[in-house]
Design an enzyme around this catalytic site. Sequence first.
Site, PDB file in Angstrom:
ATOM      1  N   VAL A 218      -4.120  15.646  -2.912  1.00 60.83           N
ATOM      2  CA  VAL A 218      -5.020  16.171  -1.913  1.00 60.83           C
ATOM      3  C   VAL A 218      -5.443  15.409  -1.093  1.00 60.83           C
ATOM      4  CG1 VAL A 218      -7.173  17.593  -1.196  1.00 60.83           C
ATOM      5  CG2 VAL A 218      -5.791  18.241  -2.921  1.00 60.83           C
TER       6      VAL A 218
ATOM      7  N   ALA B  56      -2.340  13.983   1.039  1.00 62.31           N
ATOM      8  CA  ALA B  56      -2.006  14.728   2.026  1.00 62.31           C
ATOM      9  C   ALA B  56      -3.208  14.876   3.183  1.00 62.31           C
ATOM     10  CB  ALA B  56      -1.718  16.325   1.694  1.00 62.31           C
ATOM     11  N   GLU B  57      -4.233  14.849   2.968  1.00 64.73           N
ATOM     12  CA  GLU B  57      -5.331  14.827   3.803  1.00 64.73           C
ATOM     13  C   GLU B  57      -5.715  13.441   4.562  1.00 64.73           C
ATOM     14  OE1 GLU B  57      -7.173  17.322   4.820  1.00 64.73           O
ATOM     15  OE2 GLU B  57      -6.733  18.839   3.388  1.00 64.73           O
ATOM     16  N   SER B  58      -5.445  12.138   3.745  1.00 66.61           N
ATOM     17  CA  SER B  58      -5.930  11.100   4.784  1.00 66.61           C
ATOM     18  C   SER B  58      -4.910   9.820   4.329  1.00 66.61           C
ATOM     19  CB  SER B  58      -7.385  10.708   4.259  1.00 66.61           C
ATOM     20  OG  SER B  58      -7.254  10.208   2.935  1.00 66.61           O
TER      21      SER B  58
ATOM     22  N   TYR C 123       1.564  22.537   4.009  1.00 66.15           N
ATOM     23  CA  TYR C 123       0.353  21.811   3.133  1.00 66.15           C
ATOM     24  C   TYR C 123       0.321  21.921   1.539  1.00 66.15           C
ATOM     25  CZ  TYR C 123      -4.402  20.450   1.691  1.00 66.15           C
ATOM     26  OH  TYR C 123      -5.361  19.794   1.000  1.00 66.15           O
TER      27      TYR C 123
END
Length: 187
Positions: free
Chosen positions: A61, A64-66, A168
């Site tokens: 996560v 993928a996010e940052s 995502y």
Amino acid sequence: MMPGVRPRRRLRRWLAALVLASAFALGARLALTQLYPVSFRTHIARCGEEHGLDPHLVAAVIRAESRFRPDATSPQGARGLMQVMPGTGRWVAEQMGLPYDDDLLYDPEYNIRVGCWYLAALLREFAGDPVLALAAYNGGLTNVNIWLSERRWTGEVVHIPFPETRHYVAAVLRDQRRYRIIYGEWR
């Protein structure tokens, strides 16, 4: 030719091939750890365990996010490693009994703690289904509930109505498997 020379030559060649293969494997592993880094591993492991989450999922996560950048801010205003929206962060902090300030979402330990609590809450909401929980994490809990109640989505990744969310969820699940292969058990 003296007896035993050929076997020694074969042995040397075999040992050289073994050393080369080991170096290649080590290099490949090093390359994979560069593609799939794990910064803040201690925080991920501790918060994952605290909330019953697979740390490989949490790492996926965050990737993928940052891409593991604590100072990341999305155009929509999500902040930090796990890209927590300030409204969500405020609500989670209230639920957890934590102090809250929008800037705290840039603190890696705080962000991972809040993000893990929220991800675990989404998993509980959807009876442990990671596809539904990840879709809600990315596309919004309200959207996922609408999709399901209107029967616009069956819960399969390939049928997620938002293309961004579909990609995502697929990427996070893929990366969770890759983190597990690369890093093995976390303790």
